[in-house]
Write a protein that holds these residues in place. Structure first.
Motif, mmCIF file in Angstrom:
data_model
loop_
_atom_site.group_PDB
_atom_site.id
_atom_site.type_symbol
_atom_site.label_atom_id
_atom_site.label_comp_id
_atom_site.label_asym_id
_atom_site.label_seq_id
_atom_site.Cartn_x
_atom_site.Cartn_y
_atom_site.Cartn_z
ATOM 1 N N GLY A 62 -7.277 9.516 2.602
ATOM 2 C CA GLY A 62 -8.590 9.531 3.243
ATOM 3 C C GLY A 62 -9.424 8.156 2.959
ATOM 4 N N PHE A 63 -8.794 7.243 2.448
ATOM 5 C CA PHE A 63 -9.209 5.902 2.085
ATOM 6 C C PHE A 63 -9.887 5.912 0.768
ATOM 7 C CE2 PHE A 63 -8.634 5.036 6.518
ATOM 8 C CZ PHE A 63 -8.165 3.577 6.490
ATOM 9 N N THR A 64 -9.754 7.130 -0.141
ATOM 10 C CA THR A 64 -10.304 7.407 -1.355
ATOM 11 C C THR A 64 -9.660 6.722 -2.430
ATOM 12 O OG1 THR A 64 -9.184 9.432 -1.492
ATOM 13 C CG2 THR A 64 -11.378 9.641 -0.590
ATOM 14 N N TYR A 65 -8.406 6.375 -2.294
ATOM 15 C CA TYR A 65 -7.485 6.046 -3.457
ATOM 16 C C TYR A 65 -7.786 4.183 -3.774
ATOM 17 C CZ TYR A 65 -4.202 9.681 -2.296
ATOM 18 O OH TYR A 65 -3.882 11.034 -2.078
ATOM 19 N N PHE A 66 -8.612 3.624 -2.982
ATOM 20 C CA PHE A 66 -8.753 2.453 -2.866
ATOM 21 C C PHE A 66 -10.237 1.936 -3.009
ATOM 22 C CE2 PHE A 66 -5.004 3.357 -0.383
ATOM 23 C CZ PHE A 66 -4.015 2.782 -1.194
ATOM 24 N N GLN A 67 -10.465 0.846 -3.610
ATOM 25 C CA GLN A 67 -11.840 0.194 -3.618
ATOM 26 C C GLN A 67 -12.240 -0.830 -2.655
ATOM 27 O OE1 GLN A 67 -11.877 -1.345 -7.582
ATOM 28 N NE2 GLN A 67 -11.716 0.753 -8.757
ATOM 29 N N ASN A 68 -11.125 -1.512 -2.000
ATOM 30 C CA ASN A 68 -11.495 -2.455 -1.030
ATOM 31 C C ASN A 68 -10.043 -2.597 -0.031
ATOM 32 O OD1 ASN A 68 -9.431 -4.410 -2.229
ATOM 33 N ND2 ASN A 68 -11.026 -4.897 -3.681
ATOM 34 N N ALA A 69 -10.705 -3.075 1.176
ATOM 35 C CA ALA A 69 -9.595 -3.304 2.046
ATOM 36 C C ALA A 69 -8.397 -4.041 1.717
ATOM 37 C CB ALA A 69 -10.320 -4.024 3.307
ATOM 38 N N LYS A 70 -8.564 -4.945 0.941
ATOM 39 C CA LYS A 70 -7.272 -5.753 0.381
ATOM 40 C C LYS A 70 -6.376 -4.957 -0.239
ATOM 41 C CE LYS A 70 -6.640 -10.144 -1.665
ATOM 42 N NZ LYS A 70 -7.241 -11.484 -2.231
ATOM 43 N N TYR A 75 -1.231 -2.231 -0.249
ATOM 44 C CA TYR A 75 -0.453 -0.900 -0.364
ATOM 45 C C TYR A 75 0.437 -0.398 0.800
ATOM 46 C CZ TYR A 75 0.290 4.181 -1.033
ATOM 47 O OH TYR A 75 1.093 5.258 -1.093
ATOM 48 N N LEU A 76 -0.029 -0.784 1.933
ATOM 49 C CA LEU A 76 0.740 -0.607 3.185
ATOM 50 C C LEU A 76 1.696 -1.789 3.368
ATOM 51 C CD1 LEU A 76 -2.271 0.324 5.508
ATOM 52 C CD2 LEU A 76 -0.480 1.742 4.639
ATOM 53 N N GLY A 77 1.621 -2.578 2.738
ATOM 54 C CA GLY A 77 2.731 -3.732 2.704
ATOM 55 C C GLY A 77 2.592 -4.888 3.932
ATOM 56 N N ILE A 78 1.455 -4.986 4.343
ATOM 57 C CA ILE A 78 1.310 -5.829 5.607
ATOM 58 C C ILE A 78 0.733 -7.151 5.034
ATOM 59 C CG2 ILE A 78 1.339 -4.285 7.342
ATOM 60 C CD1 ILE A 78 -1.580 -4.383 7.540
ATOM 61 N N CYS A 79 0.045 -7.503 3.666
ATOM 62 C CA CYS A 79 -0.475 -8.747 3.423
ATOM 63 C C CYS A 79 0.174 -9.855 3.130
ATOM 64 C CB CYS A 79 -1.523 -8.317 2.534
ATOM 65 S SG CYS A 79 -0.888 -7.892 0.616
ATOM 66 N N PRO A 80 0.210 -11.042 3.291
ATOM 67 C CA PRO A 80 0.957 -11.940 3.032
ATOM 68 C C PRO A 80 1.385 -12.186 1.441
ATOM 69 C CG PRO A 80 -1.109 -13.090 3.788
ATOM 70 C CD PRO A 80 -1.184 -11.507 3.768
ATOM 71 N N THR A 81 2.511 -12.462 1.269
ATOM 72 C CA THR A 81 2.857 -12.688 -0.193
ATOM 73 C C THR A 81 3.623 -13.908 -0.442
ATOM 74 O OG1 THR A 81 3.026 -10.281 -0.434
ATOM 75 C CG2 THR A 81 4.363 -11.648 -2.015
ATOM 76 N N TYR A 82 3.524 -14.706 -1.406
ATOM 77 C CA TYR A 82 3.986 -15.836 -1.532
ATOM 78 C C TYR A 82 4.605 -16.036 -2.846
ATOM 79 C CZ TYR A 82 1.108 -17.250 2.085
ATOM 80 O OH TYR A 82 0.336 -17.314 3.541
ATOM 81 N N GLU A 83 5.782 -16.594 -3.262
ATOM 82 C CA GLU A 83 6.727 -16.351 -4.285
ATOM 83 C C GLU A 83 6.779 -17.951 -4.543
ATOM 84 O OE1 GLU A 83 9.809 -13.835 -4.109
ATOM 85 O OE2 GLU A 83 8.559 -11.989 -3.624
ATOM 86 N N ARG A 148 -8.430 -3.613 7.920
ATOM 87 C CA ARG A 148 -9.706 -3.942 7.111
ATOM 88 C C ARG A 148 -10.821 -3.340 8.059
ATOM 89 N NH1 ARG A 148 -9.603 -8.171 3.636
ATOM 90 N NH2 ARG A 148 -7.414 -8.859 2.950
ATOM 91 N N GLN A 149 -10.775 -3.297 9.240
ATOM 92 C CA GLN A 149 -11.870 -2.751 10.155
ATOM 93 C C GLN A 149 -11.680 -1.245 10.079
ATOM 94 O OE1 GLN A 149 -10.509 -3.823 14.254
ATOM 95 N NE2 GLN A 149 -11.534 -5.642 14.281
ATOM 96 N N ALA A 150 -10.502 -0.510 9.945
ATOM 97 C CA ALA A 150 -10.388 0.834 9.629
ATOM 98 C C ALA A 150 -11.085 1.361 8.345
ATOM 99 C CB ALA A 150 -9.133 1.338 9.417
ATOM 100 N N PHE A 151 -10.950 0.252 7.146
ATOM 101 C CA PHE A 151 -11.630 0.585 5.925
ATOM 102 C C PHE A 151 -13.005 0.593 6.061
ATOM 103 C CE2 PHE A 151 -13.021 -0.721 1.770
ATOM 104 C CZ PHE A 151 -12.500 0.487 0.856
ATOM 105 N N ALA A 152 -13.576 -0.535 6.564
ATOM 106 C CA ALA A 152 -14.804 -0.555 6.770
ATOM 107 C C ALA A 152 -15.573 0.473 7.407
ATOM 108 C CB ALA A 152 -15.187 -2.009 7.567
#
Length: 169
Positions: A62-70, A75-83, A148-152
């Motif tokens: 219910g979006f309670t585990y997180f403090q921000n959309a990032k 957590y869902l694995g859709i943000c970009p990662t650079y190594e 991000r829209q869903a979180f907001a």
């Protein structure tokens, strides 16, 4: 192949599919009871339906585990990662794929619809494609925007307004 064995396997598959469908139905009913307000808010976003809204609520508590959309997109694995390490600085970035693959897949499919009917998602997709980015990369960016829209929407407890422009600097 043995006809008896084939028949047994087919029956087992049918049984498991019925069981899966029943469990999904029960889970959806539970979410509708426990998280009815969040479900209603999430489905106001163009591109997010009942199935994705249910998956997002279940996956994120219910979006309670997180403090921000990032944090949610990470957590869902859709943000970009650079190594980058040492001389390996020219490696292309990718998504981290840490989270639930089922929810990530639902987000990717929902991004198709959102890129057509959700104003902000469509702008994001068009901008990235005009800048020469591949279509799949642009769709992942749209999926990230949907999260991000869903979180907001859930954290502010307000329905989604398509094309809303914030007056914050």
């Amino acid at each position: 192949p043995d006809k008896g064995a084939t028949h047994t396997v087919d029956e087992t598959i049918k049984f498991l599919e019925k069981k899966r469908d029943r469990l999904q139905s029960e889970l959806t009913d539970l979410v509708e009871v426990e998280f009815s307000r969040q479900l209603a808010l999430l489905t106001t976003i163009k591109g997010i339906g009942i199935t994705l809204a249910t998956a997002l609520i279940i996956t994120t508590g219910g979006f309670t585990y997180f403090q921000n959309a990032k944090q949610v997109s990470r957590y869902l694995g859709i943000c970009p990662t650079y190594e980058q390490s040492g001389t390996s600085v020219n490696i292309r970035g990718h998504i981290n794929r840490n989270g639930d693959a089922y929810t990530r897949g639902l987000l990717y499919v929902a991004a198709w619809t959102a890129s057509r009917f959700n104003t902000k998602c469509g702008e994001t997709y068009t901008r990235l494609r005009q800048n020469g980015k591949p279509g799949k990369l642009a769709m992942i960016a749209v999926a990230n925007k949907l999260v991000r829209q869903a979180f907001a929407v859930v954290t502010h407890d307000k329905e989604y307004v398509d094309g809303f422009v914030s007056n914050r600097p």
